[in-house]
Design a protein around this motif. Structure first.
Motif, PDB file in Angstrom:
ATOM      1  N   ASP A   2       0.833  -1.200   0.000  1.00  0.00           N
ATOM      2  CA  ASP A   2       0.000   0.000   0.000  1.00  0.00           C
ATOM      3  C   ASP A   2       0.866   1.248   0.000  1.00  0.00           C
ATOM      4  OD1 ASP A   2      -2.441  -1.379   0.098  1.00  0.00           O
ATOM      5  OD2 ASP A   2      -2.263  -1.637   2.275  1.00  0.00           O
ATOM      6  N   PRO A   3       0.429   2.304  -0.706  1.00  0.00           N
ATOM      7  CA  PRO A   3       1.189   3.559  -0.698  1.00  0.00           C
ATOM      8  C   PRO A   3       1.134   4.220   0.675  1.00  0.00           C
ATOM      9  CG  PRO A   3      -0.938   3.881  -1.758  1.00  0.00           C
ATOM     10  CD  PRO A   3      -0.797   2.395  -1.522  1.00  0.00           C
ATOM     11  N   VAL A   4       2.171   4.990   1.007  1.00  0.00           N
ATOM     12  CA  VAL A   4       2.156   5.755   2.262  1.00  0.00           C
ATOM     13  C   VAL A   4       1.136   6.880   2.121  1.00  0.00           C
ATOM     14  CG1 VAL A   4       3.509   7.177   3.845  1.00  0.00           C
ATOM     15  CG2 VAL A   4       4.578   5.241   2.675  1.00  0.00           C
ATOM     16  N   PRO A   5       0.218   7.045   3.079  1.00  0.00           N
ATOM     17  CA  PRO A   5      -0.754   8.142   2.999  1.00  0.00           C
ATOM     18  C   PRO A   5      -0.045   9.485   2.934  1.00  0.00           C
ATOM     19  CG  PRO A   5      -1.348   6.594   4.730  1.00  0.00           C
ATOM     20  CD  PRO A   5       0.023   6.220   4.280  1.00  0.00           C
ATOM     21  N   HIS A   6      -0.555  10.381   2.096  1.00  0.00           N
ATOM     22  CA  HIS A   6       0.074  11.680   1.864  1.00  0.00           C
ATOM     23  C   HIS A   6      -0.986  12.762   2.022  1.00  0.00           C
ATOM     24  CE1 HIS A   6       2.188  14.531  -1.234  1.00  0.00           C
ATOM     25  NE2 HIS A   6       2.263  14.991   0.002  1.00  0.00           N
ATOM     26  N   VAL A   7      -0.778  13.644   2.986  1.00  0.00           N
ATOM     27  CA  VAL A   7      -1.750  14.688   3.310  1.00  0.00           C
ATOM     28  C   VAL A   7      -1.203  16.050   2.905  1.00  0.00           C
ATOM     29  CG1 VAL A   7      -3.148  15.742   5.132  1.00  0.00           C
ATOM     30  CG2 VAL A   7      -2.530  13.322   5.282  1.00  0.00           C
ATOM     31  N   VAL A   8      -1.990  16.812   2.173  1.00  0.00           N
ATOM     32  CA  VAL A   8      -1.660  18.199   1.870  1.00  0.00           C
ATOM     33  C   VAL A   8      -2.374  19.082   2.894  1.00  0.00           C
ATOM     34  CG1 VAL A   8      -1.923  20.097   0.218  1.00  0.00           C
ATOM     35  CG2 VAL A   8      -1.274  17.812  -0.579  1.00  0.00           C
ATOM     36  N   ILE A   9      -1.625  19.918   3.604  1.00  0.00           N
ATOM     37  CA  ILE A   9      -2.179  20.756   4.670  1.00  0.00           C
ATOM     38  C   ILE A   9      -2.116  22.216   4.253  1.00  0.00           C
ATOM     39  CG2 ILE A   9      -1.836  21.535   7.055  1.00  0.00           C
ATOM     40  CD1 ILE A   9      -1.178  18.728   7.823  1.00  0.00           C
ATOM     41  N   VAL A  10      -3.273  22.882   4.371  1.00  0.00           N
ATOM     42  CA  VAL A  10      -3.407  24.259   3.880  1.00  0.00           C
ATOM     43  C   VAL A  10      -3.880  25.161   5.022  1.00  0.00           C
ATOM     44  CG1 VAL A  10      -4.391  25.734   2.087  1.00  0.00           C
ATOM     45  CG2 VAL A  10      -4.145  23.265   1.675  1.00  0.00           C
ATOM     46  N   PRO A  11      -2.970  25.871   5.706  1.00  0.00           N
ATOM     47  CA  PRO A  11      -3.378  26.779   6.778  1.00  0.00           C
ATOM     48  C   PRO A  11      -3.806  28.137   6.234  1.00  0.00           C
ATOM     49  CG  PRO A  11      -1.007  26.835   6.587  1.00  0.00           C
ATOM     50  CD  PRO A  11      -1.495  25.844   5.548  1.00  0.00           C
ATOM     51  N   TYR A  12      -4.613  28.845   7.009  1.00  0.00           N
ATOM     52  CA  TYR A  12      -4.846  30.262   6.729  1.00  0.00           C
ATOM     53  C   TYR A  12      -3.551  31.005   7.065  1.00  0.00           C
ATOM     54  CZ  TYR A  12      -6.739  34.971   7.047  1.00  0.00           C
ATOM     55  OH  TYR A  12      -6.956  36.316   6.875  1.00  0.00           O
ATOM     56  N   ILE A 100       2.937  17.616  -7.733  1.00  0.00           N
ATOM     57  CA  ILE A 100       3.467  16.732  -6.686  1.00  0.00           C
ATOM     58  C   ILE A 100       3.632  15.322  -7.246  1.00  0.00           C
ATOM     59  CG2 ILE A 100       2.931  15.622  -4.484  1.00  0.00           C
ATOM     60  CD1 ILE A 100       1.560  18.197  -3.603  1.00  0.00           C
ATOM     61  N   GLU A 101       4.807  14.764  -7.055  1.00  0.00           N
ATOM     62  CA  GLU A 101       5.079  13.433  -7.599  1.00  0.00           C
ATOM     63  C   GLU A 101       4.364  12.344  -6.821  1.00  0.00           C
ATOM     64  OE1 GLU A 101       9.212  12.631  -8.100  1.00  0.00           O
ATOM     65  OE2 GLU A 101       9.622  14.528  -9.122  1.00  0.00           O
ATOM     66  N   TYR A 102       4.301  12.498  -5.490  1.00  0.00           N
ATOM     67  CA  TYR A 102       3.728  11.441  -4.663  1.00  0.00           C
ATOM     68  C   TYR A 102       2.212  11.607  -4.604  1.00  0.00           C
ATOM     69  CZ  TYR A 102       4.077   7.725  -1.238  1.00  0.00           C
ATOM     70  OH  TYR A 102       3.977   6.519  -0.606  1.00  0.00           O
ATOM     71  N   PRO A 103       1.422  10.542  -4.811  1.00  0.00           N
ATOM     72  CA  PRO A 103      -0.046  10.654  -4.839  1.00  0.00           C
ATOM     73  C   PRO A 103      -0.603  11.259  -3.545  1.00  0.00           C
ATOM     74  CG  PRO A 103       0.667   8.474  -5.563  1.00  0.00           C
ATOM     75  CD  PRO A 103       1.882   9.157  -5.041  1.00  0.00           C
ATOM     76  N   VAL A 104      -1.558  12.161  -3.678  1.00  0.00           N
ATOM     77  CA  VAL A 104      -2.172  12.825  -2.532  1.00  0.00           C
ATOM     78  C   VAL A 104      -3.384  12.029  -2.064  1.00  0.00           C
ATOM     79  CG1 VAL A 104      -3.313  14.927  -1.716  1.00  0.00           C
ATOM     80  CG2 VAL A 104      -1.364  15.079  -3.287  1.00  0.00           C
ATOM     81  N   THR A 105      -3.385  11.670  -0.771  1.00  0.00           N
ATOM     82  CA  THR A 105      -4.502  10.908  -0.201  1.00  0.00           C
ATOM     83  C   THR A 105      -5.671  11.815   0.139  1.00  0.00           C
ATOM     84  OG1 THR A 105      -2.906   9.376   0.777  1.00  0.00           O
ATOM     85  CG2 THR A 105      -5.166   9.312   1.645  1.00  0.00           C
ATOM     86  N   CYS A 106      -5.379  12.947   0.796  1.00  0.00           N
ATOM     87  CA  CYS A 106      -6.439  13.878   1.165  1.00  0.00           C
ATOM     88  C   CYS A 106      -5.839  15.249   1.436  1.00  0.00           C
ATOM     89  CB  CYS A 106      -7.239  13.389   2.368  1.00  0.00           C
ATOM     90  SG  CYS A 106      -6.390  13.520   3.946  1.00  0.00           S
ATOM     91  N   ILE A 107      -6.711  16.233   1.500  1.00  0.00           N
ATOM     92  CA  ILE A 107      -6.347  17.606   1.829  1.00  0.00           C
ATOM     93  C   ILE A 107      -6.958  17.944   3.178  1.00  0.00           C
ATOM     94  CG2 ILE A 107      -6.614  20.032   1.171  1.00  0.00           C
ATOM     95  CD1 ILE A 107      -6.954  18.945  -1.758  1.00  0.00           C
ATOM     96  N   ILE A 462      -7.373   8.414   7.504  1.00  0.00           N
ATOM     97  CA  ILE A 462      -6.592   8.830   6.334  1.00  0.00           C
ATOM     98  C   ILE A 462      -5.886   7.638   5.709  1.00  0.00           C
ATOM     99  CG2 ILE A 462      -4.630  10.239   5.566  1.00  0.00           C
ATOM    100  CD1 ILE A 462      -5.445  12.261   7.795  1.00  0.00           C
ATOM    101  N   ILE A 463      -5.377   6.743   6.560  1.00  0.00           N
ATOM    102  CA  ILE A 463      -4.727   5.526   6.063  1.00  0.00           C
ATOM    103  C   ILE A 463      -5.720   4.680   5.271  1.00  0.00           C
ATOM    104  CG2 ILE A 463      -3.690   3.333   6.786  1.00  0.00           C
ATOM    105  CD1 ILE A 463      -2.440   4.937   9.159  1.00  0.00           C
ATOM    106  N   LYS A 464      -6.965   4.596   5.736  1.00  0.00           N
ATOM    107  CA  LYS A 464      -7.989   3.841   5.008  1.00  0.00           C
ATOM    108  C   LYS A 464      -8.271   4.460   3.642  1.00  0.00           C
ATOM    109  CE  LYS A 464     -10.393   2.297   9.193  1.00  0.00           C
ATOM    110  NZ  LYS A 464     -11.605   2.506  10.045  1.00  0.00           N
ATOM    111  N   LEU A 465      -8.258   5.805   3.581  1.00  0.00           N
ATOM    112  CA  LEU A 465      -8.466   6.484   2.302  1.00  0.00           C
ATOM    113  C   LEU A 465      -7.373   6.112   1.306  1.00  0.00           C
ATOM    114  CD1 LEU A 465      -9.507  10.091   3.434  1.00  0.00           C
ATOM    115  CD2 LEU A 465     -10.974   8.398   2.324  1.00  0.00           C
ATOM    116  N   ALA A 466      -6.143   5.970   1.812  1.00  0.00           N
ATOM    117  CA  ALA A 466      -5.012   5.663   0.946  1.00  0.00           C
ATOM    118  C   ALA A 466      -5.133   4.258   0.362  1.00  0.00           C
ATOM    119  CB  ALA A 466      -3.702   5.791   1.712  1.00  0.00           C
ATOM    120  N   LYS A 467      -5.816   3.385   1.097  1.00  0.00           N
ATOM    121  CA  LYS A 467      -5.957   1.992   0.636  1.00  0.00           C
ATOM    122  C   LYS A 467      -7.090   1.833  -0.361  1.00  0.00           C
ATOM    123  CE  LYS A 467      -4.056  -0.056   4.881  1.00  0.00           C
ATOM    124  NZ  LYS A 467      -4.339  -0.901   6.061  1.00  0.00           N
ATOM    125  N   ASN A 468      -7.995   2.800  -0.383  1.00  0.00           N
ATOM    126  CA  ASN A 468      -9.171   2.680  -1.271  1.00  0.00           C
ATOM    127  C   ASN A 468      -8.829   3.050  -2.718  1.00  0.00           C
ATOM    128  OD1 ASN A 468     -10.733   1.912   0.882  1.00  0.00           O
ATOM    129  ND2 ASN A 468     -11.520   3.965   1.305  1.00  0.00           N
TER     130      ASN A 468
END
Length: 468
Positions: A2-12, A100-107, A462-468
């Motif tokens: 399974d790919p490592v989950p990858h989260v993009v974080i966007v602060p104000y 981004i080269e690595y797949p994004v799991t969620c934002i 988030i890990i579950k999202l990466a597996k789907n």
């Protein structure tokens, strides 16, 4: 594999929001998730210069990306930057994600960044999005009232007269956990007349966007806002309470050198001065990263602190005085030398947890209140705008750890409240209550506490999202 989950974080793009979401990013990274953290160009430059990225020098799977802010040569926590991002953020954000080269799991997006079309971007990219509110549940619910008050035709106010005739003293009775709260306790951006429809519409858009996501994160803890969170969970699915984040990070931090999350250099002299003072003898004064005040208010506050005869550590930012250069009368400067120490920025959590600090005079921003509760320190609140007004009301009425002070306050009242906080029975009662909340926060962040379990659940979801 399974790919490592990858989260993009966007602060104000403001100090307290960035600090909170960096801490969340660090926790998720410690749990094995990859992180891409998006700052504006100027704020990232400030973060690097202050040493706020040094802890990531050898980190694997943690990246910073930047978007233009339109003001590369100046402080970027302004409405001008807000307006620039309203126009330009969407395209810059898409370019970053697509590059981004690595797949994004969620934002994970700051709730205030939804007005920059982040939800539309996530839908276009077919990436799940979660909202993180770097404030208390009460602060979120205050802003959420933009939608409710509009539906009830209470806002927009039709005329400026509503701002002065006592109309804002009207109570609203439909928010469990915030009973008897008044209109004037809600964010003041909602209480504008029709000439300011643009700003009101921004907050209405933010409130409406909160209904469009399936995962919502709050930087609070269950015991502090139990009835309000219960109400929120009837309206929103997948609610996570993850605060106080620093208490969750403390077991990690004990193994590392001091970590900075600040956009400005923290002055160690502040703590060295505190080291020379008796326990609970100092009132700490700091109005956060955005509040501005008049010269007259600054002078009255200074004399009030001096006349209280208590020691005080006062943080006066370079831009605190509404665009003016700090000008304190020489007589006041001389009087302050006996009991006071003035700095331009400090490590607030280190200061609040110092044994010498017995009280906190604050603007009521959630980062400051959260850190004060975590340290068991009672407060005087001088709110300026936004959720500070709601936080102040809850602090005084619901949590019983603070007293309110108003704008245009004279030195006599400052002196009176500081004495009550540091020397009086009321201050002692609030200090006891603050220590009770500190204990509850520690329980929430312990290995079987509500916040600990929710951060685990968030990471696992988030890990579950990466597996789907």
């Amino acid at each position: 594999m399974d790919p490592v989950p990858h989260v993009v974080i966007v602060p104000y793009p403001a100090q307290s929001h960035i600090k909170c979401m960096l801490k969340l990013a660090r926790l998720l990274h410690q749990k094995g998730l990859y992180i891409t953290f998006i700052n504006t160009q100027t704020n990232h430059k400030l973060l690097v210069e202050s040493g706020g990225t040094l802890w990531l020098d050898n980190a694997v799977g943690f990246w910073f990306k930047t978007v233009p802010d339109g003001h590369p040569s100046k402080h970027t926590q302004t409405y001008e930057v807000w307006n620039f991002l309203r126009t330009h953020f969407y395209d810059s954000f898409l370019d970053i994600i697509l590059g981004i080269e690595y797949p994004v799991t969620c934002i994970i997006c700051d709730g205030f960044m939804t007005c920059m079309n982040t939800i539309n971007a996530a839908e276009k990219l077919n990436i799940p999005i979660m909202l993180c509110w770097t404030m208390a549940a009460c602060g979120f619910m205050g802003f959420y009232q933009a939608k409710v008050l509009m539906e009830k035709q209470i806002i927009p106010l039709k005329d400026e007269i509503y701002l002065t005739n006592g109309y804002l003293d009207k109570e609203i009775d439909w928010i469990p956990g915030m009973e008897e709260i008044r209109l004037k306790d809600l964010p003041n951006e909602l209480m504008l007349d029709t000439k300011h429809d643009y700003l009101l519409n921004c907050f209405l858009e933010i409130a409406q966007a909160s209904d469009m996501v399936s995962h919502t994160i709050f930087h609070t803890f269950e015991a502090l806002e139990a009835s309000l969170l219960s109400e929120i969970k009837t309206k929103f699915s997948n609610v996570y309470t993850i605060g106080p984040l620093q208490l969750l990070l403390n077991p990690i931090s004990e193994k590392e050198s001091k970590i900075c999350y600040s956009l400005w250099k923290e002055e160690p002299e502040c703590v060295r001065w505190l080291n020379s003072k008796e326990p609970s003898s100092v009132v700490y004064v700091n109005f956060g990263s955005l509040a501005v005040m008049s010269v007259q208010d600054l002078i009255e506050l200074g004399w009030g602190l001096v006349n209280s005869k208590n020691y005080f550590l006062w943080i006066i930012r370079a831009d605190l005085l509404d665009g003016k250069v700090e000008v304190l009368p020489q007589e006041l400067k001389e009087a302050m030398k006996e009991k006071g120490f003035v700095g331009s920025w400090c490590s607030q959590e280190e200061v609040l947890n110092h044994q010498a600090v017995g009280g906190f005079l604050t603007h009521g921003g959630w980062g400051s209140i959260n850190e004060s509760l975590s340290a068991g320190v009672p407060m005087i609140c001088w709110p300026f705008k936004s959720d500070q007004l709601t936080n102040c009301r809850q602090m005084c009425k619901e949590w019983e750890v603070g007293m309110k002070i108003g704008k245009n306050t004279k030195r006599d009242e400052v002196e009176k409240l500081v004495r009550a906080l540091m020397e009086g029975l009321e201050g002692e009662r609030m200090r006891k209550k603050a220590l009770e909340w500190k204990k509850m926060a520690e329980i929430a962040t312990s290995s079987d506490g509500s916040s600990y379990l929710d951060i685990e659940k968030l990471a696992n979801d988030i890990i579950k999202l990466a597996k789907n």
